[in-house]
Each structure stands twice: as C-alpha cells, then as structure tokens.
Design an enzyme around this catalytic site. Structure first.
Site, short mmCIF file in Angstrom:
data_model
loop_
_atom_site.label_atom_id
_atom_site.label_comp_id
_atom_site.label_asym_id
_atom_site.label_seq_id
_atom_site.Cartn_x
_atom_site.Cartn_y
_atom_site.Cartn_z
N CYS A 166 24.87 -2.67 -6.71
CA CYS A 166 24.53 -3.90 -5.98
C CYS A 166 23.51 -3.56 -4.90
O CYS A 166 23.32 -2.39 -4.55
CB CYS A 166 25.77 -4.54 -5.37
SG CYS A 166 26.52 -3.56 -4.06
N CYS A 213 24.54 -1.16 -2.15
CA CYS A 213 24.46 0.28 -2.43
C CYS A 213 23.09 0.81 -2.00
O CYS A 213 23.00 1.90 -1.41
CB CYS A 213 24.69 0.55 -3.91
SG CYS A 213 26.31 0.08 -4.55
N ASP A 236 -14.48 -13.11 -7.61
CA ASP A 236 -15.74 -12.40 -7.76
C ASP A 236 -16.36 -12.88 -9.06
O ASP A 236 -15.65 -13.36 -9.95
CB ASP A 236 -15.49 -10.89 -7.80
CG ASP A 236 -16.75 -10.11 -8.05
OD1 ASP A 236 -17.76 -10.40 -7.39
OD2 ASP A 236 -16.74 -9.25 -8.94
N ASP A 270 -12.83 -7.18 -9.32
CA ASP A 270 -12.76 -6.00 -10.17
C ASP A 270 -13.61 -4.83 -9.68
O ASP A 270 -13.43 -3.72 -10.14
CB ASP A 270 -13.21 -6.34 -11.60
CG ASP A 270 -14.72 -6.38 -11.74
OD1 ASP A 270 -15.37 -6.98 -10.85
OD2 ASP A 270 -15.24 -5.83 -12.72
N ASP A 291 -15.00 -5.12 -3.95
CA ASP A 291 -13.94 -6.12 -3.76
C ASP A 291 -12.71 -5.54 -3.07
O ASP A 291 -11.81 -6.29 -2.68
CB ASP A 291 -13.51 -6.70 -5.11
CG ASP A 291 -14.63 -7.48 -5.78
OD1 ASP A 291 -15.37 -8.16 -5.05
OD2 ASP A 291 -14.76 -7.39 -7.01
#
Length: 821
Positions: A114, A117, A523, A716, A720
């Site tokens: 869970c 933990c 872009d 890309d 950028d």
C-alpha cells in the site's frame, strides 16, 4: 585465491563447496547451475546465497574474491551475509551508478502492499546519515536511493530495509517478473482458501441464524459453532496473515497504516467469537470474519493485478528487443552472416532482418523495401512502408521482405531504452496530490482508531452486550483502503492506457495540468511538419522535359545524405539510375558531376552563377519563402526544383479536436513568417509567431502564464528544451533530441500527433475518475462511520461495505483503459 584454487583446496577425493570451499558431506544434494556449470554446495545456506548472487547477475563475485566465502549456518544468516556483499566494489560496479550527487541504486522490494508502505520506507531511509534521496514506486515496488558513499553503505541501507520487514534486491527485469508472479500466486492461494472455507462458514451461519429464529437444539448450535471456529481458523492464520504481520510492523514502528484497523477488526471479532464458542454464550461472528478476509483479499488482488498490468506495459518496452541479431561481415569481397548477441552490436554494424523478425536496433535501411509494424511504439496497427534511407526503431517487426540496415544506436542508446529510463525516473516522483492523499489517509487512520475506542467505551457502559459488534463494525467499515487507492490505481491505469495510444508518460503528476490546459503551443518543424523536405514542384526552363531533369538531379545526388538529396531521390525513384562520374560535393552550396559525357551543376543560384557562369531565370524564384535548387549544364539553366516540409498527415484533425475541447492553439517557431503563416492557415491554428529565438519563445510562454494560462508545449528540437522546461506540461516528439526528451513530461513515441488529442481526452477522463474515486471514498466513510457507531451496521454488513468500497475504486479506475473521452 581465485575460484579454481578454492575448488581444489580440499582433501583429495572430496568435492569442495562452490561457495564456501568446505567439503561437501556425503549423501547430500545441494546443487545449482552457476557460473556456467552445475555446482555442488555443502548446505542449503550456501546454495541460497550462491543462487541469490547468480540471480542478481553478480557472478563476477566468484572471480574477484581472494578467499572462500564464509559458510552460512542458516538461511536467514546467509541472507544477512548476502547483504554485506553489496559493499564489495567489484559487485557494486554492476548495480550502482556513480555521479556528482553520490551513488544511485535501484532496488526491488518485497511485501510493499500500500502507499503507506512506501511512505514508511522513504521516511525511515531518509533518516539515515548520508542518504540524500529515496523514492519508492508503489506500482512496481521499485526503490531508487541516492547516498553519499563516504557516509553510508549500500549494505547498511539494505539492512535497514530488512529491519522494517521488507526484502530488497538490486533491480533486474527477470527478478521483478519472478517476484510479481510469486506475489500473484500468493494472493490467489490466500484468496482461494478464504473463498472455499468461507462458503462453508456462511452456510453454517445460515443454519445458525435460521435456528435462532425457529429454534435449534443446544447441542447442534454448539456443534455448528465449533465447526465454524475450525473452518475460520485457517482463514485467519493463513489468508489474513499479511494483515496481521503488516499491522504489527506498523505498531512497532509507531506508524499506523490501514492494516491496523483491519487487523484489529479481524482479531477482535475472531477472539470474541472463540471465547463465546468455548463458553457457549453470546454471539459468534465467524461469518463476518471470513467474509471480510475474502472480500478484502479480493480487493487487494484486483488492485495488485491493476498495478501488475501497468508495470508489464512499461516493461514491455525493455523486453521487445530480441536477444540475437544477424550481422553481415565483409570478408575478401564477399559477405557472410554471423549470429551475435544484440548487446555486442556497435554503431555502423550491418544487419540482416528477415520477414517476421523483430528489428534488433535503431538504424537506417540500406537495402530492401518492406513494411514495418511499429505498434509497440505508436499504438498504431497499420504497417509503415520503409525504403532505403528510412529510419527504423528497434522493437518494430519486419513484415514483408528482408532488409539490411546500418546500426545507428546501440542497445543502451536505442529509443526504447532511453524512453524506458525516462519513464522509470519519472514514475519515482509522486504527484503532489498523491502524497497529500497518503497523509490524509494516515491522519484518518488515527481518527478511526480513536473513534472505535470512544465508541467501544460508550457502548460498554451503555449496552455491554452490544459494544463488541459495534466496535468491530466501526473498525471494519471505516478502513481507508478506498481513499488510499483512489489516485494510485487511476494513475497506473492511465499510464498504461496512454502507452497503448503511443505516448510514454514520464511524469504522471502532470495529469491535472494537462486536463486543465488552456493553450497548446507547437513548434513547427518536426512537430506539425515531418521535418523532412519533399520535392513540391519542378520549373523547366529549357527543352529538356521534367522527368529527365529529375533523373539527372537524382543521379548527381545518388550518394548524398543531404535532406535535399533524399527528397530528390525519393521523388525520382528508378529514374535516377544513370551513372554519374567525377562527382564533386561543395558543402552548403551544391554538387557537380558528369553524366553521359556532359557536366551538370546542381545547387543554389549563387553556386550556378559561380560554377557555370550562368544567371538563374527570374521566373520560379521563391522569394526566400521556399527552398529552391537549380539544375544546369555547361550551356543553360535547365530547371528549378522547389521543396517544402510536408505537414503530418493528421495535423489538421488534431488541431480541430483541440479547438473542440475549448483550448487555444498557436505556433512558436524560429522559421520565417511566410512558412509559419502558410502552416497556420493550412491547419486553422489561431496564432502563429515566427522568427522566435529560444529566449523569445520562453518570454512568450511566461507572458501567457502571467495571464493565467495553463500552457502545453509540443516540440522536438534542441532549441525547444528551455521552452519545454518552462511550460506547465511539456510533450516531446519521439524523434526529438535526448535533451528535449529529458525535459519532457510526455513523449509521443511514434511521432503521431493523433496521440496528442487522445492524451488530452484521457487526462480529462483520468481526473474525472480520480474525483469520482475520492468523492465515493470520502462520502462512504462520512455516512458509514456514524451509522456503525450508532449500532445500525452489523459486522458482516461492514465487511461487505468496506470491501465493495475498495473494489469500486479499483474497477472504476480500470475504466480508463477503455476510456475515449
């Protein structure tokens, strides 16, 4: 002393233990396949340690050791010694990454059930001296640890994890798969036992309830009570054992988790029922106990399977590459084939990929035309045609014909490997609201325990006969399982669903911002367009026809890798097969060569003027808005070739879908205004900003954000990267640079813009599912707690309600795999 010396350092005629070097006793059979052979061990402890070292890929330990390993007296002590092995520099070389911020290791954890933990492990390890970063991924039980080797050791870190009640190993895909399979089988065994015995107990309960109403003889009532006890005992001892062990661990560490109220509810109801069975007085609640254990185990199993499915989708990226490849070797002017491991490939190797085989590495097609199934990357089932010069990604499947390719990226540098590393790193970072929900759940557990204690105290003094069932009902009905599962299960399902749609989610925490985005910025080159030039037109000036001009240009550019050359050769096809000699390339200007005894020139207008002494005709000029190259011979300019960067096939549909969602669109490009305007008008984008440097793009995004916009940036190129880092949500094309992908929250694996609109829809659906999960979990607890405290909820009703609450959250999250909007 090396391995061979250790093996021979025993009394003549005796077999040495491969691990510790001591004689192997007669009439024992502790053997295992290690270090390339079947090895004998002297005891189960040595076998356990040796197999553990083998499973981690640490067999070089036996080559580097200078003395035999100590003989373990028992398996637990063997495991303790095993942890100390991780401090050996030779062993750490394969599992620890060193860097400026310290050493980093990825571990696989057992028994993480869970989010509490994860919090416990992170908090405890974070307090160790020298540990600077701890991140536990609940969905795949991965733990990433960064520490200062001068102040802390990996062995002590693993020992600390063991002291918390967990097991830790260095990460390996095989180890993780085996662990998850073992967990699945354990869940099923406990669930099956609880179900089979629970049905018997429930049938007996029907008889007891009916007898209490119509009258039943005392001897039969006591017999059925004792029979229920014996049938319930295995359920409590085996099926419910994980709840008790985790609850005891949480209590011992003063960190109560959701298993504490569960264990208290089961334990109190079972012990009280045992007491009443022995005394022959009072009610028994064995039916409630088995029902609660079964339903809660079912919920945990379904939640585990949801996590397992999500992890398998991510790990599929790692496993799709084949183990071997066919390499082509040139020997004495002829070729021969060689079968080699993919891990041995280097850049520049020439590979043969037959139909039906998986492409073993990223590379460029040298020979052959075929169709490739790229579904593993793009989610798109339609094959993609590949010709010489096309780029193919490892993990794709060759369908039609054999091809030869040149390796461009080795296995560790492949697109799949890079995306996988980014996703694993991103999944270690918890979204802000997941951490908030975990903290809320922790405080809620304390509230539940306090409420149960006050409820029990009140009813014990008001109606002593009712205090036990009411207290048990409060503990069971308010267990915050659903609250803690509300978001992790939704994020796990959404990540897997996005992978199916060809997108790798690096940081799941961006879902909220993606769903609430107001502006989507693009872009241009390589994002809205393919980033590859295509021949758009040929303007003929002389008597030579169009096809002849195209064939002459292609023959000159036959051996060139320039983007213009690729566009010409793709358009010309077989027409460019005329041999060209004396070819001279003038980088950045043009190319010259002789065809059929005549010299030809191909290049810019300045190049034609300087090399051929000819003026380019004014008609057909592009005015700088379109790339143009010219073909000429020694007497005249023959033709002008115009090129364009083609739009992606579905770009227009994606833009329309984004507008339909109420979001604004714009282009941020460094290209000239003419080209930006052309793309803007063609796709129906609302705004186009041209000639923007990276600094201009960054300023434009900041300006929008200051006005309250939530900005999604899609790009890309290297330029950028700063913009992607500044945007609220950054999305990179799969063909983008490593720098771009490293700064992105999401990567479109197949460069398919269609995945973008699917992402936006899925993000909106994910947040809707999360809100539904949270609303249900909170509403249920708000209504159920007062009802249980008032005595209106029987323990068996509480068991059904709590379990169904968790099941509803898990099943509701599972809808994301089928969600389209």
């Amino acid at each position: 002393m090396n391995r061979e010396e250790i093996l021979t350092a025993t009394t003549e005629g005796e077999t040495a233990c491969f691990h510790c070097g001591e004689p192997v006793p007669d009439n024992t059979d502790f053997t295992s396949f290690i270090a390339g052979g079947e090895r004998s061990m002297c005891c189960a402890g040595c076998k356990a340690v040796a197999e553990t070292i083998r499973d981690y890929g640490l067999e070089k330990f036996y080559d580097y050791r200078t003395a035999s390993a100590p003989r373990p007296d028992s398996v637990p002590e063997a495991l303790t010694r095993e942890q100390k092995l991780y401090d050996d520099p030779a062993i750490q070389a394969g599992i620890v990454e060193t860097g400026d911020n310290g050493n980093t290791a990825s571990l696989i954890l057992d028994n993480v059930t869970c989010p509490a933990c994860c919090w416990l492990i992170e908090t405890s390890l974070g307090r160790l001296q020298g540990v600077t970063e701890v991140a536990v991924n609940y969905s795949n039980n991965r733990c990433r640890i960064v520490w200062d080797p001068a102040r802390q050791s990996l062995g002590r870190i693993i020992n600390r994890i063991a002291s918390l009640g967990y097991r830790a190993w260095p990460y390996s895909p095989d180890r993780m798969r085996r662990q998850m399979d073992a967990e699945r089988k354990a869940y099923l065994r406990r669930l099956a036992l609880a179900g089979l015995l629970g049905m018997q107990v429930m049938m007996i309960a029907v008889a007891l309830y009916t007898g209490a109403w119509s009258g039943i003889e005392e001897q039969y009532r006591r017999f059925f009570s004792w029979l229920s006890l014996f049938l319930t005992l295995p359920v409590v001892v085996y099926s419910a054992a994980p709840f008790f062990s985790r609850a005891w661990r949480d209590i011992r560490l003063l960190s109560p988790g959701m298993d504490v109220p569960v264990a208290l509810g089961i334990g109190i109801a079972f012990l009280a029922s045992c007491r009443n069975t022995i005394s022959g007085e009072g009610e028994i609640y064995f039916d409630s106990v088995v029902m609660f254990v079964f339903l809660l185990s079912l919920g945990r199993y379904l939640e585990f399977m949801a996590r397992k499915k999500s992890v398998e989708r991510i790990e599929l990226l790692r496993s799709v590459l084949p183990a071997f490849a066919t390499r082509i070797i040139a020997d004495d002017n002829h070729y021969r084939e060689e079968y080699v491991a993919v891990a041995e490939l280097v850049k520049g190797d020439r590979l043969l990929v037959r139909p039906g085989e998986v492409i073993p590495a990223d590379g460029a097609v040298l020979e052959g035309v075929t169709s490739v199934d790229e579904a593993i990357l793009t989610g798109e089932s339609m094959p993609v045609r590949k010709t010489p010069g096309s780029f193919v990604h490892g993990g794709s499947s060759n369908i039609d014909s054999p091809i030869q390719l040149r390796v461009e990226h080795i296995q560790q540098e492949s697109l799949i490997a890079r995306i996988h590393r980014l996703m694993e790193k991103g999944r270690e970072v918890k979204p802000r609201y997941v951490a908030l929900a975990n903290r809320v759940a922790g405080w809620f557990i304390l509230f539940v325990l306090t409420s149960a204690a006050l409820t029990g105290f009140y009813w014990y003094h008001t109606a002593p006969a009712s205090w036990l069932p009411i207290t048990v009902s409060v503990l069971i009905v308010t267990c915050p399982c659903a609250l803690s599962l509300a978001m992790p299960t939704a994020f796990a399902a959404a990540t897997g669903a996005m992978m199916q749609r060809g997108a790798a989610v690096i940081h799941p925490g961006v879902m909220e911002k993606l769903a609430g985005a107001t502006h989507v910025l693009f872009d241009k080159t390589g994002t809205l367009t393919r980033g590859q030039l295509a021949l758009e037109r040929i303007t003929v000036y002389g008597d030579v026809d169009r096809d002849t001009c195209l064939g002459l240009a292609a023959s000159l550019e036959k051996q060139s890798e320039h983007p213009i050359a690729r566009a010409i050769n793709e358009a010309a096809g077989a027409a460019g097969n005329r041999p060209a000699i004396d070819v001279v390339n003038h980088p950045g200007e043009g190319i010259t060569g002789r065809i059929d005894g005549r010299r030809y020139y191909l290049g810019s207008d300045d190049f034609i003027r300087r090399q051929a002494g000819l003026d380019v005709p004014q008609t057909g000029r592009s005015g700088g808005e379109q790339p143009v190259t010219y073909l000429a011979d020694e007497r005249a300019v023959l033709a002008g070739l115009g090129f364009t960067d083609t739009l992606r096939d579905n770009a227009g549909d994606v833009i329309r879908e984004i507008h339909a969602m109420g979001k604004s669109t714009a282009i941020l490009s460094g290209d000239n205004p003419g080209r930006v305007e052309a793309v803007t008008l063609s796709l129906g984008i609302e705004q186009g900003w041209a000639r923007h440097s990276p600094a201009d793009k960054l300023a434009r995004i900041r300006e929008l954000q200051e006005k309250g916009a939530v900005v999604v940036m899609v790009g890309d190129g290297v330029n950028d990267a700063p913009v992607l880092a500044a945007a609220d949500v950054s999305i990179a094309m799969g063909s983008g640079t490593d720098l771009v992908r490293a700064n992105a929250d999401i990567v479109l694996l197949g460069n398919d813009l269609g995945s973008l609109s699917a992402l936006l829809k899925l993000a909106r659906g994910t947040m809707r599912i999360i809100h539904q999960n949270l609303a249900w979990a909170l509403s249920y607890n708000v209504i159920a707690l007062p009802a249980a405290a008032a005595g209106f909820v029987h323990p068996w009703m509480a068991a059904i309600g709590m379990s169904l609450s968790s099941l509803l959250v898990v099943l509701n999250s599972g809808r994301l795999g089928r969600l389209e909007d």
